[in-house]
Design a protein around this motif. Structure first.
Motif, PDB file in Angstrom:
ATOM      1  N   SER A 103       0.867  -1.236  -0.159  1.00 25.76           N
ATOM      2  CA  SER A 103       0.068  -0.029  -0.021  1.00 25.76           C
ATOM      3  C   SER A 103       0.557   1.367  -0.037  1.00 25.76           C
ATOM      4  CB  SER A 103      -1.104  -0.038   1.107  1.00 25.76           C
ATOM      5  OG  SER A 103      -0.099   0.073   2.343  1.00 25.76           O
ATOM      6  N   ALA A 140      -6.494   1.155  -1.811  1.00 23.14           N
ATOM      7  CA  ALA A 140      -6.753   0.943  -3.095  1.00 23.14           C
ATOM      8  C   ALA A 140      -5.932  -0.075  -3.885  1.00 23.14           C
ATOM      9  CB  ALA A 140      -6.872   2.213  -4.048  1.00 23.14           C
ATOM     10  N   ARG A 141      -4.746  -0.477  -3.203  1.00 26.48           N
ATOM     11  CA  ARG A 141      -3.913  -1.454  -3.618  1.00 26.48           C
ATOM     12  C   ARG A 141      -4.497  -2.975  -3.456  1.00 26.48           C
ATOM     13  NH1 ARG A 141      -3.140  -3.662   1.264  1.00 26.48           N
ATOM     14  NH2 ARG A 141      -1.456  -4.439   1.872  1.00 26.48           N
ATOM     15  N   ALA A 197       4.376   3.697  -0.575  1.00 23.39           N
ATOM     16  CA  ALA A 197       5.014   4.371  -1.793  1.00 23.39           C
ATOM     17  C   ALA A 197       6.504   3.845  -1.760  1.00 23.39           C
ATOM     18  CB  ALA A 197       4.869   5.764  -1.679  1.00 23.39           C
ATOM     19  N   THR A 204       2.955   0.608  -4.157  1.00 22.14           N
ATOM     20  CA  THR A 204       2.108   1.095  -5.146  1.00 22.14           C
ATOM     21  C   THR A 204       1.846   2.587  -4.648  1.00 22.14           C
ATOM     22  OG1 THR A 204       0.173   0.442  -3.890  1.00 22.14           O
ATOM     23  CG2 THR A 204       0.856  -1.300  -5.391  1.00 22.14           C
ATOM     24  N   LEU A 211      -0.789   3.351  -3.173  1.00 22.40           N
ATOM     25  CA  LEU A 211      -2.074   3.638  -3.480  1.00 22.40           C
ATOM     26  C   LEU A 211      -3.043   3.364  -2.012  1.00 22.40           C
ATOM     27  CD1 LEU A 211      -2.659   1.488  -6.623  1.00 22.40           C
ATOM     28  CD2 LEU A 211      -2.645   3.887  -6.356  1.00 22.40           C
ATOM     29  N   VAL A 253      -5.834  -3.820  -6.706  1.00 24.84           N
ATOM     30  CA  VAL A 253      -4.861  -4.256  -7.648  1.00 24.84           C
ATOM     31  C   VAL A 253      -4.497  -5.545  -7.384  1.00 24.84           C
ATOM     32  CG1 VAL A 253      -2.334  -3.746  -8.278  1.00 24.84           C
ATOM     33  CG2 VAL A 253      -3.938  -1.824  -8.015  1.00 24.84           C
TER      34      VAL A 253
END
Length: 165
Positions: A71, A93-94, A73, A88, A90, A97
């Motif tokens: 999750s 939101a990962r 960066a 990611t 994200l 994915v």
């Protein structure tokens, strides 16, 4: 399916579960990871602790490939048994994915993040979703919602994916 996914690439199975897990969930996830790796599957996970780390540990013990979809960066906090680390940036939101990258999803235990992964996998509608412990989702009348395959143990969870004869 045999041990191959789209285009002849190895099958990819996401193992989802909480970072704060019980000893039983940890043992189950480790065994699921091992069993998947023995069948040639790439084990995908969220890349951090708990169920995620246990699944990666089991897969690596069987000389499998493990991919952590993080999750964050950067690679901070990534598990030591990951073959590939994908930061990611994200956040949660990962989870989408992760399950979108899988040919099947196995959920071990439950947490709010795990429930999100389960929901994303079910929304896909085109991959098997297997649950080993964890959440029980009921409709407004108190009946279990269909679609999620309930496993009695790690071997059952892997078998219920239907990816191997």
């Amino acid at each position: 399916m045999s041990g191959q996914g789209a285009g002849g690439a190895p099958v990819q199975v996401a193992v989802c579960g909480p970072s704060a897990c019980t000893d039983r969930q940890r043992r189950d996830a480790r065994e699921v990871g091992r069993l998947l790796a023995e069948r040639g599957a790439v084990v995908l996970c969220g890349g951090y602790g708990g169920v995620m780390a246990a699944a990666a540990e089991g897969a690596r013990a069987a000389d499998g490939i493990t991919v952590g979809v993080l999750s964050g960066a950067d690679r901070a906090g990534a598990g030591s048994d990951l073959s590939v680390v994908l930061p990611t940036g994200l956040g949660e939101a990962r989870n989408s994915v992760l399950v979108r990258s899988a040919d099947a999803v196995i959920v071990v235990g439950g947490s709010w993040g795990t429930l999100s992964e389960l929901a994303h996998a079910m929304r896909r509608g085109d991959v098997p979703v297997v649950q080993l412990g964890g959440w029980r989702i009921l409709d407004e009348d108190g009946r279990p919602l269909g679609g999620v395959l309930d496993a009695g143990g790690p071997e059952d969870a892997v078998a219920l994916t239907g990816l191997w004869p």
